[in-house]
Design a protein around this motif. Structure first.
Motif, PDB file in Angstrom:
ATOM      1  N   ARG A   4      -2.031   6.523   9.647  1.00 50.36           N
ATOM      2  CA  ARG A   4      -3.047   5.839  10.460  1.00 50.36           C
ATOM      3  C   ARG A   4      -3.003   4.345  10.206  1.00 50.36           C
ATOM      4  O   ARG A   4      -3.094   3.539  11.112  1.00 50.36           O
ATOM      5  CB  ARG A   4      -4.435   6.396  10.135  1.00 50.36           C
ATOM      6  CG  ARG A   4      -4.566   7.817  10.605  1.00 50.36           C
ATOM      7  CD  ARG A   4      -5.917   8.195  11.087  1.00 50.36           C
ATOM      8  NE  ARG A   4      -6.691   7.106  11.652  1.00 50.36           N
ATOM      9  CZ  ARG A   4      -7.968   7.215  11.913  1.00 50.36           C
ATOM     10  NH1 ARG A   4      -8.588   8.338  11.652  1.00 50.36           N
ATOM     11  NH2 ARG A   4      -8.627   6.214  12.440  1.00 50.36           N
ATOM     12  N   LEU A   5      -2.821   3.987   8.961  1.00 50.95           N
ATOM     13  CA  LEU A   5      -2.735   2.578   8.583  1.00 50.95           C
ATOM     14  C   LEU A   5      -1.574   1.911   9.300  1.00 50.95           C
ATOM     15  O   LEU A   5      -1.672   0.806   9.820  1.00 50.95           O
ATOM     16  CB  LEU A   5      -2.536   2.490   7.077  1.00 50.95           C
ATOM     17  CG  LEU A   5      -3.044   1.242   6.391  1.00 50.95           C
ATOM     18  CD1 LEU A   5      -4.554   1.225   6.403  1.00 50.95           C
ATOM     19  CD2 LEU A   5      -2.529   1.190   4.971  1.00 50.95           C
ATOM     20  N   ARG A   6      -0.463   2.619   9.320  1.00 57.03           N
ATOM     21  CA  ARG A   6       0.744   2.078   9.930  1.00 57.03           C
ATOM     22  C   ARG A   6       0.584   1.867  11.422  1.00 57.03           C
ATOM     23  O   ARG A   6       0.978   0.856  11.974  1.00 57.03           O
ATOM     24  CB  ARG A   6       1.890   3.058   9.713  1.00 57.03           C
ATOM     25  CG  ARG A   6       2.917   2.561   8.755  1.00 57.03           C
ATOM     26  CD  ARG A   6       3.774   3.716   8.396  1.00 57.03           C
ATOM     27  NE  ARG A   6       5.068   3.552   9.025  1.00 57.03           N
ATOM     28  CZ  ARG A   6       6.189   3.529   8.303  1.00 57.03           C
ATOM     29  NH1 ARG A   6       6.143   3.634   7.006  1.00 57.03           N
ATOM     30  NH2 ARG A   6       7.341   3.412   8.895  1.00 57.03           N
TER      31      ARG A   6
ATOM     32  N   SER B 255      -2.830  15.485  -1.013  1.00 54.58           N
ATOM     33  CA  SER B 255      -1.563  14.887  -0.587  1.00 54.58           C
ATOM     34  C   SER B 255      -1.529  14.729   0.925  1.00 54.58           C
ATOM     35  O   SER B 255      -1.095  13.709   1.465  1.00 54.58           O
ATOM     36  CB  SER B 255      -0.384  15.751  -1.028  1.00 54.58           C
ATOM     37  OG  SER B 255      -0.502  16.075  -2.374  1.00 54.58           O
ATOM     38  N   LEU B 256      -2.009  15.778   1.620  1.00 54.66           N
ATOM     39  CA  LEU B 256      -2.032  15.758   3.076  1.00 54.66           C
ATOM     40  C   LEU B 256      -2.879  14.587   3.580  1.00 54.66           C
ATOM     41  O   LEU B 256      -2.478  13.844   4.482  1.00 54.66           O
ATOM     42  CB  LEU B 256      -2.618  17.086   3.574  1.00 54.66           C
ATOM     43  CG  LEU B 256      -2.111  17.575   4.925  1.00 54.66           C
ATOM     44  CD1 LEU B 256      -0.618  17.852   4.865  1.00 54.66           C
ATOM     45  CD2 LEU B 256      -2.866  18.826   5.335  1.00 54.66           C
ATOM     46  N   LEU B 257      -4.039  14.415   2.948  1.00 56.08           N
ATOM     47  CA  LEU B 257      -4.924  13.315   3.339  1.00 56.08           C
ATOM     48  C   LEU B 257      -4.254  11.966   3.107  1.00 56.08           C
ATOM     49  O   LEU B 257      -4.372  11.053   3.927  1.00 56.08           O
ATOM     50  CB  LEU B 257      -6.234  13.386   2.537  1.00 56.08           C
ATOM     51  CG  LEU B 257      -7.253  14.377   3.062  1.00 56.08           C
ATOM     52  CD1 LEU B 257      -8.475  14.432   2.148  1.00 56.08           C
ATOM     53  CD2 LEU B 257      -7.692  13.971   4.469  1.00 56.08           C
ATOM     54  N   THR B 258      -3.549  11.861   1.986  1.00 59.79           N
ATOM     55  CA  THR B 258      -2.854  10.609   1.673  1.00 59.79           C
ATOM     56  C   THR B 258      -1.855  10.258   2.767  1.00 59.79           C
ATOM     57  O   THR B 258      -1.786   9.135   3.241  1.00 59.79           O
ATOM     58  CB  THR B 258      -2.115  10.739   0.330  1.00 59.79           C
ATOM     59  OG1 THR B 258      -3.002  11.315  -0.615  1.00 59.79           O
ATOM     60  CG2 THR B 258      -1.640   9.400  -0.165  1.00 59.79           C
ATOM     61  N   ILE B 259      -1.098  11.287   3.183  1.00 59.12           N
ATOM     62  CA  ILE B 259      -0.088  11.066   4.216  1.00 59.12           C
ATOM     63  C   ILE B 259      -0.742  10.636   5.525  1.00 59.12           C
ATOM     64  O   ILE B 259      -0.317   9.674   6.174  1.00 59.12           O
ATOM     65  CB  ILE B 259       0.758  12.344   4.422  1.00 59.12           C
ATOM     66  CG1 ILE B 259       1.573  12.622   3.164  1.00 59.12           C
ATOM     67  CG2 ILE B 259       1.665  12.206   5.632  1.00 59.12           C
ATOM     68  CD1 ILE B 259       2.188  13.991   3.126  1.00 59.12           C
ATOM     69  N   VAL B 260      -1.808  11.353   5.901  1.00 54.13           N
ATOM     70  CA  VAL B 260      -2.506  11.032   7.146  1.00 54.13           C
ATOM     71  C   VAL B 260      -3.046   9.608   7.094  1.00 54.13           C
ATOM     72  O   VAL B 260      -2.885   8.821   8.040  1.00 54.13           O
ATOM     73  CB  VAL B 260      -3.658  12.032   7.399  1.00 54.13           C
ATOM     74  CG1 VAL B 260      -4.534  11.566   8.554  1.00 54.13           C
ATOM     75  CG2 VAL B 260      -3.090  13.413   7.700  1.00 54.13           C
TER      76      VAL B 260
ATOM     77  N   ILE C  49       0.846  -1.196   0.000  1.00 47.58           N
ATOM     78  CA  ILE C  49       0.000   0.000   0.000  1.00 47.58           C
ATOM     79  C   ILE C  49       0.882   1.249   0.000  1.00 47.58           C
ATOM     80  O   ILE C  49       0.636   2.217  -0.715  1.00 47.58           O
ATOM     81  CB  ILE C  49      -0.956   0.005   1.214  1.00 47.58           C
ATOM     82  CG1 ILE C  49      -1.963  -1.132   1.077  1.00 47.58           C
ATOM     83  CG2 ILE C  49      -1.674   1.337   1.320  1.00 47.58           C
ATOM     84  CD1 ILE C  49      -2.881  -1.289   2.270  1.00 47.58           C
ATOM     85  N   GLY C  50       1.947   1.205   0.806  1.00 45.57           N
ATOM     86  CA  GLY C  50       2.869   2.339   0.866  1.00 45.57           C
ATOM     87  C   GLY C  50       3.477   2.617  -0.492  1.00 45.57           C
ATOM     88  O   GLY C  50       3.528   3.770  -0.938  1.00 45.57           O
ATOM     89  N   ALA C  51       3.903   1.566  -1.171  1.00 43.07           N
ATOM     90  CA  ALA C  51       4.497   1.727  -2.501  1.00 43.07           C
ATOM     91  C   ALA C  51       3.467   2.305  -3.458  1.00 43.07           C
ATOM     92  O   ALA C  51       3.766   3.227  -4.229  1.00 43.07           O
ATOM     93  CB  ALA C  51       5.007   0.378  -3.007  1.00 43.07           C
ATOM     94  N   ALA C  52       2.233   1.804  -3.375  1.00 45.85           N
ATOM     95  CA  ALA C  52       1.185   2.293  -4.274  1.00 45.85           C
ATOM     96  C   ALA C  52       0.940   3.785  -4.061  1.00 45.85           C
ATOM     97  O   ALA C  52       0.834   4.558  -5.019  1.00 45.85           O
ATOM     98  CB  ALA C  52      -0.101   1.501  -4.053  1.00 45.85           C
ATOM     99  N   LEU C  53       0.877   4.205  -2.785  1.00 46.04           N
ATOM    100  CA  LEU C  53       0.641   5.624  -2.496  1.00 46.04           C
ATOM    101  C   LEU C  53       1.790   6.481  -3.010  1.00 46.04           C
ATOM    102  O   LEU C  53       1.592   7.554  -3.594  1.00 46.04           O
ATOM    103  CB  LEU C  53       0.468   5.837  -0.990  1.00 46.04           C
ATOM    104  CG  LEU C  53      -0.823   5.292  -0.387  1.00 46.04           C
ATOM    105  CD1 LEU C  53      -0.835   5.509   1.118  1.00 46.04           C
ATOM    106  CD2 LEU C  53      -2.035   5.957  -1.016  1.00 46.04           C
ATOM    107  N   LEU C  54       3.004   5.985  -2.805  1.00 44.52           N
ATOM    108  CA  LEU C  54       4.183   6.722  -3.240  1.00 44.52           C
ATOM    109  C   LEU C  54       4.206   6.847  -4.758  1.00 44.52           C
ATOM    110  O   LEU C  54       4.446   7.936  -5.310  1.00 44.52           O
ATOM    111  CB  LEU C  54       5.431   5.990  -2.737  1.00 44.52           C
ATOM    112  CG  LEU C  54       6.732   6.790  -2.697  1.00 44.52           C
ATOM    113  CD1 LEU C  54       6.566   8.032  -1.857  1.00 44.52           C
ATOM    114  CD2 LEU C  54       7.852   5.921  -2.132  1.00 44.52           C
TER     115      LEU C  54
END
Lengths: 354, 292
Positions: B261-263, B252-257, B198-203
């Motif tokens: 939270r997922l982590r 972008s901010l929402l994506t980071i948040v 998921i992290g890779a996908a977001l990045l």
């Protein structure tokens, strides 16, 4: 190997297994038979190759040479998932993303058993290890001892022919450990599945096993029942590793062994021989006893162990003997000890191996 | 006391300087963003200070602007396709790097990771020449191939890091319980790699969304969002651009948040810290006995 219980058929047969990692020889020519329903412990120090042997049986490691047979089936050529063998891993290796229940159901799920059967067998397995109340929890939410039980249930629910346990109790504290030893042993009797249990703890091995296979630097030193391995050690290493012992380096001539000022009759063949004499076979001498070997000495040190004490006695010629006594502290500085010649067991020297 | 005094005196001005320095750096970083957001609500457009007459007009104009929305949609399509390609090739590459041993592995690793440091202009230029030679018309396809391949390295590094932390005993336990290599991969390995994937996908998503250099060389008739914005800026800045930038910023901010939270939600794993004694790799390919 003489100690294989004759009445039970052989389940697993390990034949001339050797394993090398590059130049490092981990196992050499190990042969061992495991009987059905038997509790066999592979005992050894770290680096003795005991975990590697277990991994070869499970299928995570390929032997450099040798064979493993289960009945008429050659096991060592099968991938791990085709072997009717299950493992309890050292750190349990529970699946963190699955609940306790799902962990236990895993083997049955991949085997595509019907849902009703899975549910019933999982409930039964969880009941057996007293984890029913925690069925819906994730492994990270239960204690180490509880994880241990789940790992057991997860393996046993598949009704394997053989269960392998890789130092499963080593992560538990001493009290829990003793409790689990008893539980594990009674569980094994109840399910009747053969257990191969790996440990470095000789007390644990003595308490739990039907037989102990003592591994040293990749070779089997002795395979025998706990009683036999304790009272009839074959090598000096076995005698020292299992319990305390006095090793007496004697010279045998014409049926008489001589070690310093000591001498006793023996049936061993002539030549330099090592004898193992357990501390509990030494006692302060009494007038009544007959035919014992006697020696005078000075008390060096007394260590209180609860039910017994270990007393170190230095004999006239500098030989130090350890005596176990249950009769409280010795008051005298000078003592005379005695032992029966039959209690001095001749053992083979254990040559240094790398 | 004297010693302590002489040590304390110079620290006060030093702290002030440090504070000023830090403030200046942060101001330089964040003030433009703050201004951008503020002026997206300014009734008088980009001119005039201080901003007054706050309004949502620019957002209204933005939402009615079909060209911008086409560009947004185009960029979204591109980013999603890039994720699929990058993960589709990056996950197997990470698995190969983590557990397979083969001749030329070092070369393979360097080649996979090279696009990470390769300037986008090189990637873009070389790909555009390739497509010209192969007579492929520039468009969504060429963009997707460009973004996808350039971002494989991102997927590989993220997933590889996840694999390194994975407790291999779990995979062995799965095999031990009767699951074959394929079942073990889907039931145990992939769920444990959920976060890195998921992290890779977001990045990949964010990198693809604001990519300019590679896109510039591979773009066809339609504009991606960053190129659309850049094209409009050449005709002069409008508060509409501020509005769309504000939305991108919030997104972008929402994506980071969401990512954080997922982590923090994922429970600490069992037995991760206690590694097994050295053992051979479990091979997830068809060959159960990997070469040593």
């Amino acid at each position: 190997m003489s100690a294989t219980p004759a009445q039970k058929p052989t389940l697993l047969s390990i034949r001339n297994i050797a394993k090398q990692f590059g130049r490092n020889v981990v196992l050499r020519d190990v042969s061992l038979e495991i009987a059905e329903g038997e509790f066999l412990t592979i005992l050894g120090e770290s680096g003795s190759g005991k975990t590697t042997l277990l991994r070869i049986i499970a299928g995570f490691e390929t032997a450099t040479s040798g064979e493993v047979w289960m009945g008429a089936e050659r096991l060592d050529q099968q991938p791990p998932f085709r072997r009717r063998v299950n493992t309890v891993f050292q750190n349990y290796a529970l699946f963190p993303h699955l609940t306790v229940e799902q962990n236990v159901a895993y083997g049955l799920r991949v085997a595509r058993r019907p849902d009703a059967e899975i549910e019933q067998r999982v409930a039964e397995a969880l009941g057996k290890v007293k984890m029913t109340a925690h069925a819906k929890k994730k492994p990270s939410k239960i204690s180490g001892g509880q994880q241990q039980r789940v790992a057991l249930a997860r393996a046993l629910v598949n009704r394997p022919n053989l269960l392998l346990l890789d130092e499963p109790l080593s992560a538990l504290d001493a009290n829990l450990r003793r409790q689990m030893q008893v539980e594990l042993k009674s569980l094994q009797r109840e399910v009747g599945i053969a257990f191969v249990f790996v440990t470095h703890d000789q007390e644990e091995a003595m308490v739990m096993s039907d037989r102990i296979a003592l591994l040293r630097s990749g070779e089997l030193e002795q395979v025998a029942t706990p009683r036999e391995i304790y009272s009839r050690p074959e090598t000096a290493y076995v005698a020292q590793f299992i319990g305390h012992t006095n090793l007496l380096r004697a010279e045998v001539r014409d049926g008489v062994a001589r070690c310093g000022a000591l001498s006793w009759r023996t049936s061993t063949t002539d030549g330099p021989t090592l004898f193992s004499l357990r501390p509990e076979h030494l006692r302060p001498s009494s007038v009544a006893s007959n035919g014992t070997v006697r020696v005078k000495g000075k008390v060096l040190q007394q260590a209180f162990h609860g039910a017994t004490s270990l007393v170190r006695v230095e004999c006239a010629d500098g030989l130090v003997l350890v005596m176990r006594t249950s009769s409280g502290a010795l008051t005298a500085q000078e003592v005379e000890l005695e032992f029966s010649p039959a209690d001095a067991i001749p053992v083979r020297e254990s040559p240094e191996r790398s | 006391m004297i010693l302590a005094d002489s040590q304390q005196r110079p620290t006060a001005p030093r702290a002030i300087w440090l504070l000023l320095h830090a403030s200046a750096v942060f101001a330089f970083l964040y003030l433009p963003i703050a201004v951008l957001i503020l002026y997206s609500f300014n009734g008088q457009g980009v001119g005039g200070f201080p901003p007054h007459h706050l309004t949502l007009d620019w957002y209204r104009i933005l939402f009615a602007d079909a060209a911008i929305w086409d560009a947004v949609l185009y960029s979204l399509k591109l980013a999603l396709a890039a994720i699929v390609i990058a993960l589709g090739f990056g996950i197997p590459a990470a698995l190969a790097l983590d557990r397979a041993n083969f001749p030329g592995k070092t070369v393979f690793r360097r080649l996979v990771l090279l696009p990470l440091i390769l300037p986008g202009i090189i990637t873009g230029l070389s790909l555009s020449m390739l497509f010209k030679l192969a007579d492929v018309r520039l468009g969504l396809l060429t963009l997707v191939l460009g973004h996808g391949t350039a971002l494989i390295s991102v997927a590989t590094t993220e997933v590889f890091a996840g694999l390194q932390k994975l407790d291999r005993a779990q995979e062995e336990a799965s095999l031990d319980l009767g699951a074959n290599y394929w079942q073990t991969f889907w039931r145990i390995t992939v769920p444990n790699l959920k976060l890195p994937i998921i992290g890779a996908a977001l990045l990949i998503f964010t990198l693809s969304m604001d990519e300019i250099a590679v896109s510039f060389f591979l773009i066809g008739r339609d504009n991606t969002l960053p190129l659309e914005i850049w094209g409009r800026l050449r005709r002069g800045i409008t508060p509409e651009i501020n509005a769309v930038s504000t939305i991108i910023f919030l997104f972008s901010l929402l994506t980071i948040v969401f990512w954080y939270r997922l982590r923090s939600q994922s429970a600490p794993d069992v037995g991760m810290e206690l590694l097994d004694p050295p053992h051979e790799n479990v091979n997830l390919s068809t060959n159960p006995n990997p070469a040593d």
